[in-house]
Design a protein around this motif. Sequence first.
Motif, PDB file in Angstrom:
ATOM      1  N   TYR A  15       0.827  -1.211   0.000  1.00 58.74           N
ATOM      2  CA  TYR A  15       0.000   0.000   0.000  1.00 58.74           C
ATOM      3  C   TYR A  15       0.859   1.258   0.000  1.00 58.74           C
ATOM      4  O   TYR A  15       1.824   1.373   0.762  1.00 58.74           O
ATOM      5  CB  TYR A  15      -0.918   0.009   1.218  1.00 58.74           C
ATOM      6  N   ILE A  16       0.499   2.184  -0.859  1.00 57.66           N
ATOM      7  CA  ILE A  16       1.075   3.530  -0.888  1.00 57.66           C
ATOM      8  C   ILE A  16      -0.088   4.513  -0.984  1.00 57.66           C
ATOM      9  O   ILE A  16      -0.933   4.380  -1.869  1.00 57.66           O
ATOM     10  CB  ILE A  16       2.025   3.722  -2.087  1.00 57.66           C
ATOM     11  N   LYS A  17      -0.140   5.458  -0.103  1.00 55.05           N
ATOM     12  CA  LYS A  17      -1.221   6.445  -0.131  1.00 55.05           C
ATOM     13  C   LYS A  17      -1.021   7.399  -1.301  1.00 55.05           C
ATOM     14  O   LYS A  17       0.020   8.029  -1.432  1.00 55.05           O
ATOM     15  CB  LYS A  17      -1.283   7.226   1.179  1.00 55.05           C
ATOM     16  N   LYS A  38      -9.703  13.331  -0.699  1.00 50.52           N
ATOM     17  CA  LYS A  38      -8.321  13.106  -0.278  1.00 50.52           C
ATOM     18  C   LYS A  38      -8.236  12.220   0.957  1.00 50.52           C
ATOM     19  O   LYS A  38      -7.161  11.749   1.308  1.00 50.52           O
ATOM     20  CB  LYS A  38      -7.630  14.445  -0.004  1.00 50.52           C
ATOM     21  N   ASP A  39      -9.341  11.990   1.617  1.00 51.94           N
ATOM     22  CA  ASP A  39      -9.374  11.235   2.868  1.00 51.94           C
ATOM     23  C   ASP A  39      -9.274   9.736   2.580  1.00 51.94           C
ATOM     24  O   ASP A  39     -10.151   9.162   1.943  1.00 51.94           O
ATOM     25  CB  ASP A  39     -10.662  11.556   3.626  1.00 51.94           C
ATOM     26  N   SER A 148     -16.029   2.451  -3.361  1.00 53.86           N
ATOM     27  CA  SER A 148     -14.854   3.313  -3.450  1.00 53.86           C
ATOM     28  C   SER A 148     -13.849   2.733  -4.428  1.00 53.86           C
ATOM     29  O   SER A 148     -13.840   1.521  -4.686  1.00 53.86           O
ATOM     30  CB  SER A 148     -14.211   3.481  -2.070  1.00 53.86           C
ATOM     31  N   VAL A 149     -13.002   3.608  -4.966  1.00 47.75           N
ATOM     32  CA  VAL A 149     -11.912   3.200  -5.847  1.00 47.75           C
ATOM     33  C   VAL A 149     -10.670   3.967  -5.421  1.00 47.75           C
ATOM     34  O   VAL A 149     -10.688   5.197  -5.347  1.00 47.75           O
ATOM     35  CB  VAL A 149     -12.208   3.514  -7.328  1.00 47.75           C
ATOM     36  N   PHE A 150      -9.593   3.234  -5.088  1.00 50.89           N
ATOM     37  CA  PHE A 150      -8.328   3.909  -4.823  1.00 50.89           C
ATOM     38  C   PHE A 150      -7.228   3.237  -5.636  1.00 50.89           C
ATOM     39  O   PHE A 150      -7.466   2.231  -6.318  1.00 50.89           O
ATOM     40  CB  PHE A 150      -8.002   3.933  -3.325  1.00 50.89           C
ATOM     41  N   CYS A 151      -6.036   3.796  -5.615  1.00 48.93           N
ATOM     42  CA  CYS A 151      -4.966   3.279  -6.461  1.00 48.93           C
ATOM     43  C   CYS A 151      -3.611   3.487  -5.807  1.00 48.93           C
ATOM     44  O   CYS A 151      -3.479   4.280  -4.858  1.00 48.93           O
ATOM     45  CB  CYS A 151      -4.997   3.951  -7.837  1.00 48.93           C
ATOM     46  N   MET A 152      -2.613   2.802  -6.332  1.00 54.85           N
ATOM     47  CA  MET A 152      -1.246   2.956  -5.853  1.00 54.85           C
ATOM     48  C   MET A 152      -0.290   2.346  -6.872  1.00 54.85           C
ATOM     49  O   MET A 152      -0.655   1.401  -7.578  1.00 54.85           O
ATOM     50  CB  MET A 152      -1.062   2.257  -4.505  1.00 54.85           C
ATOM     51  N   PRO A 153       0.928   2.859  -6.973  1.00 54.83           N
ATOM     52  CA  PRO A 153       1.918   2.234  -7.852  1.00 54.83           C
ATOM     53  C   PRO A 153       2.426   0.940  -7.240  1.00 54.83           C
ATOM     54  O   PRO A 153       2.646   0.857  -6.024  1.00 54.83           O
ATOM     55  CB  PRO A 153       3.031   3.288  -7.936  1.00 54.83           C
ATOM     56  N   VAL A 154       2.611  -0.082  -8.073  1.00 59.94           N
ATOM     57  CA  VAL A 154       3.066  -1.384  -7.581  1.00 59.94           C
ATOM     58  C   VAL A 154       4.095  -1.979  -8.522  1.00 59.94           C
ATOM     59  O   VAL A 154       4.147  -1.668  -9.715  1.00 59.94           O
ATOM     60  CB  VAL A 154       1.895  -2.386  -7.426  1.00 59.94           C
TER      61      VAL A 154
END
Length: 339
Positions: A15-17, A38-39, A148-154
Amino acid sequence: MGKVDIKWSELGFSYIKTDYRYLSYWKDGKWDDGELTKDNQVHISEGSTALHYGQTAFEGLKAYRCKDGSINLFRPDENAKRLQNSCRRLLMPEIPTDVFIQACLDVVKANEHFIPPYGTGATLYIRPYIVGVGDNIGVNPAPEYLFSVFCMPVGNYFKGGLAPTNFIVSEYDRAAGNGTGAAKVGGNYAASLLPGEEAHQRKFSDCIYLDPQTHTKIEEVGAANFFGITKDNQFVTPLSPSILPSITKYSLLYLAEHRLGLKAVEGDVAINKLGEFVEAGACGTAAVISPIAGIQYKDDFHVFYSETEVGPVTRRLYDELCGIQFGDVEAPEGWIIKI
Protein backbone atom coordinates in the motif's frame (compact mmCIF):
# COMPACT_ATOMS: atom_id res chain seq x y z
CA MET A 1 0.96 17.92 -11.88
CA GLY A 2 2.59 16.85 -8.62
CA LYS A 3 5.84 14.96 -8.28
CA VAL A 4 6.50 11.91 -6.15
CA ASP A 5 9.76 10.58 -4.77
CA ILE A 6 9.47 6.91 -5.60
CA LYS A 7 12.15 4.47 -6.73
CA TRP A 8 10.02 2.80 -9.39
CA SER A 9 12.35 -0.17 -9.90
CA GLU A 10 12.20 -1.05 -6.20
CA LEU A 11 8.41 -1.16 -5.88
CA GLY A 12 6.83 -4.24 -4.40
CA PHE A 13 3.14 -5.01 -4.01
CA SER A 14 2.24 -2.90 -0.99
CA TYR A 15 0.00 0.00 0.00
CA ILE A 16 1.08 3.53 -0.89
CA LYS A 17 -1.22 6.44 -0.13
CA THR A 18 -2.02 8.44 -3.25
CA ASP A 19 -3.76 11.80 -3.46
CA TYR A 20 -7.36 11.02 -4.43
CA ARG A 21 -9.89 8.23 -4.26
CA TYR A 22 -13.51 7.95 -5.45
CA LEU A 23 -16.32 7.54 -2.94
CA SER A 24 -20.02 6.89 -3.47
CA TYR A 25 -22.87 5.90 -1.12
CA TRP A 26 -25.99 3.82 -1.74
CA LYS A 27 -28.99 4.71 0.40
CA ASP A 28 -32.77 4.59 -0.05
CA GLY A 29 -32.43 2.44 -3.14
CA LYS A 30 -29.98 4.48 -5.20
CA TRP A 31 -26.35 5.54 -5.55
CA ASP A 32 -25.39 9.18 -5.07
CA ASP A 33 -23.30 11.04 -7.66
CA GLY A 34 -19.98 10.10 -6.04
CA GLU A 35 -16.95 12.33 -5.61
CA LEU A 36 -13.17 12.36 -5.32
CA THR A 37 -11.77 12.80 -1.83
CA LYS A 38 -8.32 13.11 -0.28
CA ASP A 39 -9.37 11.24 2.87
CA ASN A 40 -8.07 7.67 2.83
CA GLN A 41 -9.89 6.74 6.02
CA VAL A 42 -13.29 5.05 5.79
CA HIS A 43 -15.85 6.07 8.42
CA ILE A 44 -18.63 3.50 8.90
CA SER A 45 -21.10 2.32 11.51
CA GLU A 46 -19.96 -0.22 14.07
CA GLY A 47 -22.94 -2.30 12.97
CA SER A 48 -21.82 -2.51 9.34
CA THR A 49 -22.38 -5.92 7.76
CA ALA A 50 -18.89 -5.72 6.23
CA LEU A 51 -17.42 -5.92 9.72
CA HIS A 52 -19.53 -8.76 11.07
CA TYR A 53 -20.89 -10.84 8.19
CA GLY A 54 -18.39 -10.36 5.39
CA GLN A 55 -20.65 -8.43 3.02
CA THR A 56 -17.77 -7.06 0.99
CA ALA A 57 -16.43 -7.53 -2.53
CA PHE A 58 -13.61 -5.99 -4.52
CA GLU A 59 -11.80 -5.84 -7.84
CA GLY A 60 -8.27 -5.28 -9.10
CA LEU A 61 -7.12 -3.74 -12.37
CA LYS A 62 -4.23 -1.64 -13.60
CA ALA A 63 -3.32 1.49 -15.52
CA TYR A 64 -0.24 1.32 -17.74
CA ARG A 65 2.06 4.13 -18.93
CA CYS A 66 2.75 3.70 -22.63
CA LYS A 67 5.90 4.60 -24.57
CA ASP A 68 4.26 7.75 -25.98
CA GLY A 69 3.25 8.91 -22.49
CA SER A 70 -0.42 7.98 -22.83
CA ILE A 71 -2.22 5.73 -20.34
CA ASN A 72 -3.98 2.43 -20.94
CA LEU A 73 -6.70 0.74 -18.91
CA PHE A 74 -6.97 -2.99 -19.62
CA ARG A 75 -10.49 -4.42 -20.00
CA PRO A 76 -12.18 -2.46 -17.16
CA ASP A 77 -15.60 -3.45 -18.47
CA GLU A 78 -14.79 -7.06 -17.53
CA ASN A 79 -13.92 -5.98 -13.99
CA ALA A 80 -17.22 -4.12 -13.79
CA LYS A 81 -19.12 -7.24 -14.87
CA ARG A 82 -17.30 -9.43 -12.37
CA LEU A 83 -18.01 -7.01 -9.53
CA GLN A 84 -21.67 -7.00 -10.53
CA ASN A 85 -21.65 -10.81 -10.28
CA SER A 86 -20.06 -10.61 -6.84
CA CYS A 87 -22.68 -8.07 -5.75
CA ARG A 88 -25.51 -10.34 -6.88
CA ARG A 89 -24.00 -13.23 -4.91
CA LEU A 90 -23.90 -11.16 -1.70
CA LEU A 91 -27.20 -9.29 -2.23
CA MET A 92 -25.47 -5.93 -2.71
CA PRO A 93 -26.57 -3.23 -5.17
CA GLU A 94 -24.67 -3.38 -8.45
CA ILE A 95 -22.48 -0.57 -9.74
CA PRO A 96 -23.39 0.21 -13.36
CA THR A 97 -20.57 -0.46 -15.83
CA ASP A 98 -20.34 3.16 -16.98
CA VAL A 99 -20.16 4.40 -13.37
CA PHE A 100 -17.48 1.83 -12.52
CA ILE A 101 -15.31 2.73 -15.52
CA GLN A 102 -15.71 6.48 -15.03
CA ALA A 103 -14.75 6.17 -11.35
CA CYS A 104 -11.58 4.32 -12.37
CA LEU A 105 -10.79 6.93 -15.03
CA ASP A 106 -11.30 9.79 -12.59
CA VAL A 107 -9.03 8.20 -10.00
CA VAL A 108 -6.29 7.48 -12.54
CA LYS A 109 -6.40 11.03 -13.91
CA ALA A 110 -6.35 12.57 -10.44
CA ASN A 111 -3.32 10.46 -9.48
CA GLU A 112 -1.53 10.45 -12.83
CA HIS A 113 1.81 11.48 -11.31
CA PHE A 114 1.82 8.17 -9.43
CA ILE A 115 1.75 6.11 -12.64
CA PRO A 116 5.20 4.51 -13.01
CA PRO A 117 7.18 5.48 -16.13
CA TYR A 118 7.19 3.26 -19.19
CA GLY A 119 9.99 0.72 -19.11
CA THR A 120 10.12 0.26 -15.34
CA GLY A 121 7.76 -2.73 -15.42
CA ALA A 122 5.74 -1.11 -12.63
CA THR A 123 2.07 -0.14 -12.95
CA LEU A 124 -0.71 1.74 -11.20
CA TYR A 125 -2.87 -0.79 -9.38
CA ILE A 126 -6.54 0.17 -9.03
CA ARG A 127 -8.67 -1.26 -6.23
CA PRO A 128 -12.46 -0.79 -6.46
CA TYR A 129 -14.47 -2.21 -3.56
CA ILE A 130 -17.98 -2.24 -2.16
CA VAL A 131 -18.94 -2.86 1.47
CA GLY A 132 -22.19 -3.12 3.41
CA VAL A 133 -22.46 -0.29 5.96
CA GLY A 134 -25.05 1.42 8.14
CA ASP A 135 -26.62 0.60 11.50
CA ASN A 136 -27.39 -3.12 11.58
CA ILE A 137 -26.91 -6.16 13.78
CA GLY A 138 -29.00 -8.96 12.26
CA VAL A 139 -27.80 -11.33 9.55
CA ASN A 140 -29.43 -9.37 6.74
CA PRO A 141 -28.26 -7.35 3.75
CA ALA A 142 -26.97 -3.94 4.82
CA PRO A 143 -29.27 -0.88 4.76
CA GLU A 144 -26.53 1.18 3.08
CA TYR A 145 -23.45 0.57 0.93
CA LEU A 146 -20.18 2.29 0.18
CA PHE A 147 -18.38 2.00 -3.16
CA SER A 148 -14.85 3.31 -3.45
CA VAL A 149 -11.91 3.20 -5.85
CA PHE A 150 -8.33 3.91 -4.82
CA CYS A 151 -4.97 3.28 -6.46
CA MET A 152 -1.25 2.96 -5.85
CA PRO A 153 1.92 2.23 -7.85
CA VAL A 154 3.07 -1.38 -7.58
CA GLY A 155 5.81 -3.68 -8.74
CA ASN A 156 5.67 -7.46 -8.89
CA TYR A 157 3.20 -9.44 -6.77
CA PHE A 158 5.57 -12.39 -6.45
CA LYS A 159 9.20 -11.63 -5.67
CA GLY A 160 11.43 -11.99 -8.69
CA GLY A 161 8.81 -11.07 -11.29
CA LEU A 162 8.96 -13.37 -14.33
CA ALA A 163 11.04 -16.02 -12.59
CA PRO A 164 10.05 -19.60 -11.80
CA THR A 165 9.07 -20.30 -8.19
CA ASN A 166 7.75 -23.32 -6.34
CA PHE A 167 4.27 -23.97 -4.96
CA ILE A 168 2.80 -26.53 -2.59
CA VAL A 169 -0.60 -28.23 -2.66
CA SER A 170 -2.67 -27.26 0.38
CA GLU A 171 -4.83 -29.59 2.41
CA TYR A 172 -7.26 -26.71 2.95
CA ASP A 173 -10.10 -25.77 0.60
CA ARG A 174 -10.17 -22.28 -0.86
CA ALA A 175 -13.97 -22.25 -1.11
CA ALA A 176 -16.95 -24.59 -0.90
CA GLY A 177 -18.14 -26.33 -4.03
CA ASN A 178 -21.39 -24.35 -4.14
CA GLY A 179 -20.09 -21.42 -2.15
CA THR A 180 -18.59 -18.06 -3.07
CA GLY A 181 -15.52 -19.27 -4.97
CA ALA A 182 -16.62 -17.66 -8.25
CA ALA A 183 -17.18 -14.28 -6.58
CA LYS A 184 -14.38 -11.92 -5.59
CA VAL A 185 -15.46 -11.55 -1.98
CA GLY A 186 -13.39 -10.85 1.11
CA GLY A 187 -14.19 -14.10 2.89
CA ASN A 188 -12.43 -16.19 0.26
CA TYR A 189 -9.21 -14.33 0.93
CA ALA A 190 -9.54 -14.39 4.71
CA ALA A 191 -9.80 -18.19 4.44
CA SER A 192 -6.61 -18.29 2.36
CA LEU A 193 -4.40 -16.51 4.91
CA LEU A 194 -3.54 -19.54 7.04
CA PRO A 195 -2.71 -21.95 4.18
CA GLY A 196 -0.77 -19.17 2.46
CA GLU A 197 1.27 -18.52 5.58
CA GLU A 198 1.99 -22.21 6.03
CA ALA A 199 3.24 -22.34 2.42
CA HIS A 200 5.51 -19.35 3.01
CA GLN A 201 6.91 -20.92 6.18
CA ARG A 202 7.92 -23.91 4.09
CA LYS A 203 9.65 -21.55 1.59
CA PHE A 204 7.05 -21.86 -1.18
CA SER A 205 5.67 -18.84 -3.05
CA ASP A 206 2.10 -19.85 -2.29
CA CYS A 207 -0.20 -22.83 -2.09
CA ILE A 208 -2.31 -24.62 -4.68
CA TYR A 209 -5.91 -25.52 -3.90
CA LEU A 210 -7.63 -28.66 -5.13
CA ASP A 211 -11.33 -29.02 -5.87
CA PRO A 212 -13.34 -29.19 -2.62
CA GLN A 213 -15.44 -32.18 -3.66
CA THR A 214 -12.77 -34.75 -4.57
CA HIS A 215 -9.37 -33.15 -3.84
CA THR A 216 -8.07 -34.59 -7.12
CA LYS A 217 -8.07 -31.57 -9.45
CA ILE A 218 -6.20 -28.26 -9.36
CA GLU A 219 -8.47 -25.25 -8.95
CA GLU A 220 -6.46 -22.15 -8.05
CA VAL A 221 -2.95 -21.06 -7.18
CA GLY A 222 -3.23 -18.93 -4.06
CA ALA A 223 -4.64 -15.61 -5.24
CA ALA A 224 -4.24 -16.47 -8.94
CA ASN A 225 -5.44 -18.91 -11.60
CA PHE A 226 -3.47 -21.93 -12.86
CA PHE A 227 -2.51 -22.73 -16.42
CA GLY A 228 -0.38 -25.41 -18.02
CA ILE A 229 1.16 -25.98 -21.46
CA THR A 230 0.98 -29.59 -22.68
CA LYS A 231 3.48 -31.48 -24.77
CA ASP A 232 1.12 -31.21 -27.76
CA ASN A 233 0.77 -27.40 -27.53
CA GLN A 234 -2.44 -27.03 -25.59
CA PHE A 235 -3.02 -24.14 -23.18
CA VAL A 236 -5.04 -25.74 -20.38
CA THR A 237 -6.67 -24.05 -17.40
CA PRO A 238 -9.08 -25.50 -14.83
CA LEU A 239 -12.83 -25.19 -15.22
CA SER A 240 -14.95 -25.23 -12.07
CA PRO A 241 -17.91 -23.34 -10.59
CA SER A 242 -15.81 -22.50 -7.52
CA ILE A 243 -12.95 -20.80 -9.42
CA LEU A 244 -12.77 -17.03 -9.70
CA PRO A 245 -13.18 -16.16 -13.42
CA SER A 246 -9.87 -14.39 -13.95
CA ILE A 247 -9.82 -11.66 -16.59
CA THR A 248 -6.13 -12.36 -17.13
CA LYS A 249 -6.85 -16.07 -17.60
CA TYR A 250 -9.53 -15.48 -20.20
CA SER A 251 -7.27 -13.00 -21.96
CA LEU A 252 -4.52 -15.62 -22.07
CA LEU A 253 -6.94 -18.25 -23.38
CA TYR A 254 -7.74 -15.91 -26.27
CA LEU A 255 -4.10 -14.98 -26.93
CA ALA A 256 -2.93 -18.58 -26.73
CA GLU A 257 -5.36 -19.56 -29.47
CA HIS A 258 -5.45 -16.47 -31.69
CA ARG A 259 -1.89 -15.17 -31.34
CA LEU A 260 0.21 -18.24 -30.54
CA GLY A 261 -1.77 -20.88 -32.40
CA LEU A 262 -2.24 -23.14 -29.38
CA LYS A 263 -5.38 -25.10 -28.61
CA ALA A 264 -7.09 -23.32 -25.71
CA VAL A 265 -8.81 -25.67 -23.25
CA GLU A 266 -10.77 -25.17 -20.04
CA GLY A 267 -11.13 -28.49 -18.29
CA ASP A 268 -10.01 -30.77 -15.48
CA VAL A 269 -6.37 -30.59 -14.37
CA ALA A 270 -5.71 -33.79 -12.41
CA ILE A 271 -3.11 -33.37 -9.69
CA ASN A 272 -1.77 -36.86 -10.42
CA LYS A 273 -1.18 -36.07 -14.11
CA LEU A 274 1.20 -33.11 -13.88
CA GLY A 275 3.53 -34.95 -16.24
CA GLU A 276 1.24 -33.93 -19.11
CA PHE A 277 2.52 -30.35 -18.81
CA VAL A 278 5.89 -29.08 -19.98
CA GLU A 279 5.24 -25.60 -18.56
CA ALA A 280 2.93 -24.19 -15.91
CA GLY A 281 2.13 -20.83 -14.39
CA ALA A 282 -0.10 -18.71 -12.20
CA CYS A 283 -1.91 -15.75 -13.71
CA GLY A 284 -3.94 -12.80 -12.49
CA THR A 285 -4.08 -9.01 -12.52
CA ALA A 286 -1.62 -8.66 -9.65
CA ALA A 287 0.57 -11.63 -10.57
CA VAL A 288 0.34 -11.09 -14.38
CA ILE A 289 2.12 -14.39 -15.11
CA SER A 290 4.25 -16.17 -12.53
CA PRO A 291 5.99 -19.26 -13.95
CA ILE A 292 5.66 -22.34 -11.77
CA ALA A 293 8.97 -24.16 -11.43
CA GLY A 294 7.61 -27.07 -9.46
CA ILE A 295 4.71 -28.29 -7.33
CA GLN A 296 5.04 -30.16 -4.06
CA TYR A 297 2.18 -32.65 -3.65
CA LYS A 298 2.43 -34.83 -0.56
CA ASP A 299 5.86 -36.50 -0.85
CA ASP A 300 6.29 -35.80 -4.57
CA PHE A 301 7.93 -32.71 -6.05
CA HIS A 302 7.18 -32.28 -9.77
CA VAL A 303 9.33 -29.94 -11.86
CA PHE A 304 7.94 -28.52 -15.09
CA TYR A 305 10.19 -26.74 -17.61
CA SER A 306 12.96 -25.66 -15.25
CA GLU A 307 13.52 -24.47 -11.70
CA THR A 308 15.55 -21.52 -12.95
CA GLU A 309 14.43 -20.67 -16.51
CA VAL A 310 11.11 -19.47 -17.94
CA GLY A 311 9.57 -21.75 -20.54
CA PRO A 312 9.35 -20.39 -24.11
CA VAL A 313 5.54 -20.49 -24.38
CA THR A 314 5.08 -18.84 -21.00
CA ARG A 315 7.49 -16.08 -22.03
CA ARG A 316 5.70 -15.54 -25.34
CA LEU A 317 2.36 -15.27 -23.55
CA TYR A 318 3.84 -12.83 -21.04
CA ASP A 319 5.37 -10.67 -23.78
CA GLU A 320 2.14 -10.65 -25.79
CA LEU A 321 -0.06 -9.76 -22.82
CA CYS A 322 2.26 -7.09 -21.41
CA GLY A 323 2.85 -5.73 -24.90
CA ILE A 324 -0.88 -5.19 -25.29
CA GLN A 325 -1.24 -3.66 -21.84
CA PHE A 326 1.63 -1.22 -22.34
CA GLY A 327 0.58 -0.33 -25.89
CA ASP A 328 3.48 -2.01 -27.73
CA VAL A 329 1.36 -4.76 -29.33
CA GLU A 330 -1.96 -4.28 -31.11
CA ALA A 331 -4.82 -5.19 -28.79
CA PRO A 332 -7.92 -7.17 -29.68
CA GLU A 333 -10.88 -4.88 -30.21
CA GLY A 334 -12.32 -3.43 -27.01
CA TRP A 335 -9.51 -4.52 -24.70
CA ILE A 336 -7.93 -1.10 -24.13
CA ILE A 337 -9.39 2.19 -22.95
CA LYS A 338 -6.99 4.99 -23.73
CA ILE A 339 -6.68 7.90 -21.31
